[in-house]
Design an enzyme around this catalytic site. Structure first.
Site, mmCIF file in Angstrom:
data_model
loop_
_atom_site.group_PDB
_atom_site.id
_atom_site.type_symbol
_atom_site.label_atom_id
_atom_site.label_comp_id
_atom_site.label_asym_id
_atom_site.label_seq_id
_atom_site.Cartn_x
_atom_site.Cartn_y
_atom_site.Cartn_z
ATOM 1 N N SER A 162 38.473 46.702 43.568
ATOM 2 C CA SER A 162 38.522 46.036 44.867
ATOM 3 C C SER A 162 39.012 47.014 45.927
ATOM 4 C CB SER A 162 39.443 44.818 44.819
ATOM 5 O OG SER A 162 38.845 43.818 44.035
ATOM 6 N N GLU A 245 49.028 40.129 36.831
ATOM 7 C CA GLU A 245 47.830 39.700 37.520
ATOM 8 C C GLU A 245 47.572 38.213 37.273
ATOM 9 O OE1 GLU A 245 44.468 41.979 36.277
ATOM 10 O OE2 GLU A 245 43.374 41.644 38.136
ATOM 11 N N ASN A 365 37.735 33.327 32.810
ATOM 12 C CA ASN A 365 38.436 32.151 32.287
ATOM 13 C C ASN A 365 38.008 31.839 30.858
ATOM 14 O OD1 ASN A 365 39.694 32.140 34.708
ATOM 15 N ND2 ASN A 365 39.054 30.082 35.322
#
Lengths: 382, 378, 382, 378
Positions: A162, A245, A365
């Site tokens: 990012s 995180e 997930n």
């Protein structure tokens, strides 16, 4: 059990609120995924730092205030309440920072923490590779000893960094023992993005902005001093970062409670349509539940317990709560939801796109559900 | 009872798919966004001519008026293909909404003019001024201080030469107009889906452009709303199918943990759920087309049900496809986002799923689904 | 495309409706999971049969009317509309029946179909075993050649046989080639429940009733004439049965559209609470969508296409629709939902318990999702 | 800010768990349903004496009145354990609702009498006459033709000697009574959960049993509703935890396709989703207990949120646990159904999840969550 803050925390809250009221820019900064926006956000980090608000929970010597995790949560509540800018330094201060404090040598802490806190050096994460996403242990980028024996040569490719197109430094894991199996033989490196041999290719994201980048390493020379933790022990160092995180420090609950409050305002503005009520209530409660869960976890931490695999529950919950809040807002906006207008529709749409990445990054997930099943419920590996 | 398409209908759909695959490959979507306005207009024009050659815009226009004289059951497969390829042109608006409406309003002069322009195949028509809320059709058109009307989110205005616009006055009710583009001022509206042509249109209210008013306009607007819901359902079905297909293909290729990610149950079950939702949204969408074609009294119920189910199917397909693609799906380079953005836009227009569920329930409670030739068992 | 029924079908509908109006018992029969209820339901089957309503789609020679699948759907709509009793013969007439028609010898059809249609012989399914549930190919019950060479000896244990405690006959698959791998070497047998060596142990189900049974086989002698299909080819014969179970014939849509109509009535009776509206609408639409999908599938069948793996979509959809309809009804009943009263709460509660078994039997929905992913979407096996 | 239990609170919970595991093993649940009424009553009596020895019924009664003088924060863990073991006795009703209510109404004579009975530990109290709807507490109590009151679904009446009953008159508002069992006629109500003690009670309205009326009764009923919601949330948390644990244990043992079913991702993700829902319902439930204990102005909001989240968590846990168990879970022989049935019952009483979401939203919209010592950031 006492869910009120004591006088000290309230004083701290008042101080933070006053400072933020005086300093938060009136106009939103340009997107931090653009070059200009990145620098504007860096300037904001510097402003935060100069009054010691950038890393309140860090030790005083590195630019923090040495306050505890509860005070940090208070600060975050005030930060979102004030609608202050996004934190362009987040990968450094929220992910690498805690890892450096845990694993760094005194020299490393002194070298890297203060400029990280001040925004002078902004970090990106060199984690995933094209063939190592969910399967992070499949990392192939490698580090070999340099000729002098006092450093390393990095080769390989990282992706999904990012703001990698704009960052000054990168932290990442590289394979130092090519014989070792998967999680073994990895080492954690800190690399300057302007080191010879580093090439960056920006990757435009779904909204067209340069949200992330690929980073290519070609014989990039890195001294021993830029190894974090032990050689070949990078996986456990990285897991500390990953824990941050997914767990407490990346996504503070104020972010969601603030969004949920805005959602309720939107619901009222739109005349409180009965058919949206249940979804609005769910979104509000999930944000609130995340806040309570964070206080619960922080209280365990304050009592000296470690954050365990419950962090994977966290990651699943905040990412899906974020999607749900924004989906509900877009449903309230109806056919206006697709408009890129500044103000209400546009802001919700931006937030929706950002939220959709949540169930993917920091370990999908699906991977988190495996972790919950295996480590919290004891189910056997597949 | 024969719930299937004729061989001709299947062939028409295949012809459209092949033509679009040839003239409008995935790259063309990207170019649509990244090119100049002129280049964009030129490509759009070429695509429209190709669709006109296939007869698509005038599918529902009677042969006597120069069309193909076919029905919504013929059109639904064509719209599904337009969704599958994320076609940017306003095919639904032109072929599905404007064409049959104008045909019924002949020989009113503005209708004849607009229909002539449509049948010529040179340009699409733009449509605007009808939203669908929990109470049924509603009007987003407002009067501006200069006495003009302002209609937001008009689809297709940048290329159309005639705009089919609705407005509603609390006292006198609905009006429907066919307004020459030249009489309007147009403000393009930037949307997330950069391939979509949305504008705010300022237009003058004039008896010369009037197509219908009062009860006739109300019926026309109601039917256009039903066609908008049913037609966007067909587009959404195509989009959902495409996204599921893209994700399944990717899941076969992408390897993690030493095997294709599509061999993991978590990925399989995500895709299976999306596939099941699509499987059951499809007949509902086809039924709505048949109800329109045969003017069933249940048409509003059927169109609402189609839109609710297709919107949900497309929304789920988008979520699942993105999750299966992972970070790749979040990039501009991956084609997926074009389909997701279109699906999000269409899912929210002509009434979203929750709105149509309210409408369906209201009709089911009123026993508002009048008996067909016989009450089917409930 | 024409979604109206022709005059012939409408005439058939009228005839069915008239017969049902005249014959359906006014009081509900006792539960078919009890001995008395089982016999009461058998008598109902006999009544249906005597006027040729028990198996309308079967050939006339076996007790049917030889009507097509569309007429059968019409009959089912009328059957549920009339609130007629549950079909105690369903495992025979809906599952084994179609398989017998496809695979049976002329002698087998003549021997077994008429008493099945008349309710004289009621069948149960000997499919699952304690260690072969979702993994049906793990079947261990075995069949070996008898001494005379004209028949077989069955040994082993079957379980989850619905109404196995009361049934007259059992169909099931047994391993005839112990060397063969999993799906191979299985053979499909028809066994009389009163044959020497068959023992039945009823299994009380969640509501205390004897819904199903374990069946033990100890040297049960079965002649060759009771083998359905070829030796060692039982799997493909069984898959035909399973296709019927998941696909068109077990769960006709009228069952769900009728339940959805009752749900809307309940919603109205309870004052149409706005917070239940969305769930009621969903339940109604899903039932309706299942009906449309069935017409769609039946139209393909009428045009000579086979029912493919789409049947797995069917099974997932009807089972979850059934749960959703009943959950919504219980939510409308609120705190009264737990009451075992006759009439509204009790009936919905019964239906809910029954619906919960749906995602489990006939292949769990997890297995069905694998099938959809692998066979409809082409994803690789795990 | 310290969101954790004290060592004493943790110890109390452990003591209750161990005592229940010893005195009330899984088999006892089965016996409860299948035994004679006498045997059933005897076992219930023994369990109640054991709970009384632990101090559970009088946990919230002030020491001056013979209780332990503890708070809802001490009780919440005990209730969670009662849920974990599917305890049939009305512990919530007695310890969580009746005890604190009676204590605040001292020295009113009927309150003193009932509290004395409660503190003696001989029998539980029954509670009835309060439901929760989208508008808040509502009364299911009706007047019968003979002038008696009829309250359905009273919990614990078969063993209690005193019933705490509420009724509401449109003109004069709420009344709260402590009625001796001997004055009432009782019709046991069969429910799906055969271990639950529900009855319809016919009782005479008398000033001699009156505890409170008017504004005081309204406040008491409101607080009992909050305690009912928050306390049943705690029971549901325990039930959810138990069902997830049972299912995970089963998934480790049960083999299909040559490996434990718990090694399949489909099974893992079902259980993980249930576990995540439980993880986040828990702090909400504990917060509600704290709000009750410290009389926060936000107590109704907090209790509603706890009940909504715990009901959803338990409903999902039941669904998932049944699916993971497969056909075995559908049998009487498997213990799971006792926990599922209790969860279904409790999830629907004291207001279901959807009802409490409406209540939470109404309060959040009114900014009805008044600032605590400071507004927490929103």
């Amino acid at each position: 059990m006492d869910l009120t803050f004591d006088a000290e925390h309230e004083e701290f809250r008042a101080e933070a609120r006053a400072w933020l009221r005086a300093h938060v820019p009136h106009e939103p900064l340009p997107s931090l995924d653009t070059a200009a926006g990145f620098e504007a956000h860096r300037a904001w980090e510097t402003a935060l730092f100069s009054d010691r608000w950038s890393v309140v929970s860090w030790p005083i010597e590195f630019g923090g205030r040495g306050v505890g995790i509860m005070a940090w949560l208070v600060f975050e509540e005030e930060y979102y309440r004030a609608r202050a800018p996004k934190r362009v330094s987040q990968n450094g201060i929220f992910l690498l920072g805690p890892t450096l404090l845990e694993y760094g040598t005194p020299a490393q802490k002194e070298r890297f923490l203060p400029p990280m806190a001040s925004g002078e050096e902004i970090w990106c994460q060199g984690w995933s590779e094209p063939d190592a996403g969910s399967d992070l242990a499949a990392i192939r980028s490698r580090a070999t000893r340099n000729a002098g024996g006092d450093g390393w040569l990095l080769n390989g490719q990282k992706t999904w960094a990012s703001r990698g197109a704009f960052a000054d430094w990168c932290f990442g894991i590289f394979r130092t023992d090519p014989q070792a199996e998967r999680h073994r033989g990895l080492t954690y490196f800190l690399v300057a993005m302007d080191a010879p041999g580093v090439t960056v290719r920006p990757i435009p994201q779904i909204d067209g902005e340069t949200g992330f980048a690929e980073i290519f390493f070609e014989n990039v020379e890195v001294p021993d001093a830029q190894v974090l933790g032990d050689e070949d022990a990078g996986w456990s160092v990285a897991m500390s970062t990953a824990g941050s995180e997914r767990g407490l420090s990346l996504r503070s609950p104020a972010r969601y409670t603030k969004a949920a409050a805005r959602l309720i305002d939107l619901f009222d503005q739109r005349g409180a349509p009965p058919m949206a009520a249940d979804a609005v209530a769910r979104a509000y409660m999930d944000a609130e539940a995340y806040r309570l869960h964070t206080y619960w976890t922080a209280s365990q931490v304050a009592r000296g317990h470690a954050v365990g695999p419950e962090a994977s529950c966290n990651k699943i919950f905040w990412s899906e709560t974020d999607v749900q809040i924004h989906e509900t807002a877009l449903a309230l906006l109806g056919p206006e939801a697709e408009l890129l207008e500044s103000g209400s529709p546009g802001e919700w749409l931006d937030g929706y796109l950002f939220s959709l990445a949540g169930p993917i990054y920091a370990g999908t997930n699906q991977i988190q559900r495996n972790v919950v099943a295996e480590r919290l419920l004891g189910l056997p590996r597949g | 009872m024969d719930f299937s398409f004729s061989d001709e209908q299947v062939e028409l759909r295949h012809a459209v798919r092949h033509a679009l695959a040839r003239e409008f490959p995935l790259d063309a979507l990207r170019v649509t966004v990244q090119t100049t306005a002129d280049e964009r207009a030129e490509r759009a024009g070429a695509r429209w001519r190709m669709l006109a050659e296939l007869g698509a815009p005038a599918l529902l226009v009677p042969e006597t008026a120069g069309g193909l004289g076919l029905s919504d059951v013929d059109l639904v497969g064509v719209l599904e293909e337009a969704g599958w390829s994320a076609l940017p042109e306003p095919l639904l608006e032109t072929a599905g909404l404007a064409a049959p409406m104008l045909a019924t309003l002949l020989p009113v002069a503005p209708a004849a003019g607009a229909l002539h322009a449509l049948v010529s195949g040179k340009a699409p028509l733009a449509v605007g001024g009808i939203d669908i809320g929990p109470g049924g059709p509603s009007s987003p058109t407002a009067v501006t201080p200069d006495g003009m009307l302002r209609t937001p989110r008009v689809v297709g205005a940048r290329t159309a030469t005639v705009y089919l616009l609705a407005c509603r006055d609390p006292d006198s009710g609905w009006q429907l107009h066919a307004v020459p583009a030249a009489d309007c001022t147009l403000a393009p509206t930037p949307t997330l889906d950069g391939t979509r042509d949305l504008s705010t249109v300022h237009w003058p209210l004039s008896s010369e452009t009037l197509l219908a008013y009062g009860v006739a306009a109300e019926a026309s607007v109601g039917l256009m709303a039903d066609r908008g819901a049913a037609g966007s359902a067909a587009l959404l079905i195509g989009l959902a199918d495409r996204m599921i297909t893209m994700a399944a293909d990717y899941a076969k290729e992408r390897h993690q943990f030493g095997k294709p990610v599509g061999s993991f149950q978590a990925v399989k079950h995500l895709l299976a759920d999306a596939r099941v939702k699509l499987e059951f949204a499809r007949p509902a969408t086809y039924r709505a087309a048949w109800s329109l074609a045969s003017a069933q009294p249940s048409v509003s119920h059927d169109a609402s049900m189609a839109k609710a189910m297709a919107s949900d199917a497309a929304d789920l397909a988008a979520r699942v496809a993105l999750q299966v693609h992972g970070a790749i799906g979040y990039t501009w380079e991956c084609d997926l986002h074009f389909f997701m953005k279109r699906a999000w836009a269409l899912s929210a227009t002509w009434g979203d799923a929750a709105t149509h569920r309210q409408l369906v329930l209201a009709q089911a409670r009123r026993r508002g689904v009048p008996a067909r030739r016989s009450d089917p068992g409930t």
